[in-house]
Write a protein that holds these residues in place. Sequence first.
Motif, short mmCIF file in Angstrom:
data_model
loop_
_atom_site.label_atom_id
_atom_site.label_comp_id
_atom_site.label_asym_id
_atom_site.label_seq_id
_atom_site.Cartn_x
_atom_site.Cartn_y
_atom_site.Cartn_z
N SER A 59 27.12 -10.35 11.17
CA SER A 59 26.06 -11.28 10.78
C SER A 59 24.85 -11.03 11.68
N LEU A 60 23.71 -11.62 11.34
CA LEU A 60 22.54 -11.47 12.19
C LEU A 60 22.79 -12.06 13.58
N ARG A 61 23.47 -13.19 13.64
CA ARG A 61 23.79 -13.78 14.95
C ARG A 61 24.67 -12.87 15.78
N GLU A 62 25.69 -12.28 15.14
CA GLU A 62 26.57 -11.36 15.85
C GLU A 62 25.80 -10.13 16.30
N THR A 63 24.93 -9.63 15.44
CA THR A 63 24.14 -8.45 15.78
C THR A 63 23.24 -8.75 16.97
N CYS A 64 22.61 -9.92 16.98
CA CYS A 64 21.75 -10.29 18.11
C CYS A 64 22.55 -10.47 19.40
N CYS A 81 13.74 -12.02 14.56
CA CYS A 81 13.29 -10.71 15.02
C CYS A 81 14.17 -9.61 14.41
N ALA A 82 15.46 -9.80 14.49
CA ALA A 82 16.38 -8.78 13.96
C ALA A 82 16.19 -8.60 12.47
N LYS A 83 16.06 -9.69 11.74
CA LYS A 83 15.88 -9.60 10.29
C LYS A 83 14.61 -8.85 9.94
N ARG A 84 13.53 -9.16 10.64
CA ARG A 84 12.24 -8.51 10.40
C ARG A 84 12.32 -7.01 10.72
N ARG A 85 12.87 -6.69 11.89
CA ARG A 85 12.91 -5.28 12.32
C ARG A 85 13.89 -4.47 11.47
#
Length: 94
Positions: A59-64, A81-85
């Motif tokens: 997930s995005l949270r896990e990735t961050c 930030c992660a989603k945008r990049r």
Amino acid sequence: MKIRPEILDHWPEVRERLPADFDLEATARLRGAFTRVREIKNAETLLRLALAYGGLGMSLRETCAWAESPVCQTHRCSSGCAKRRLGLATSWPR
């Protein structure tokens, strides 16, 4: 949320499988995936995050959370930030 330890140590193997002449920084900048240094410091880190998010189904949270681990050394990485990049990186590498 658990950061899966089995993914943390495989980057050198993945990097070795890329073509020897594949310039991560140049191709990322050329395709608009990496345009400036902020929380994500270089194209290599961006590719690692893209592989973790897309390739491993994090997930995005896990990735961050993974990005902030000592392995990636991204100081702070919000979900926005992660989603945008990662969205900018969809056409890279091809």
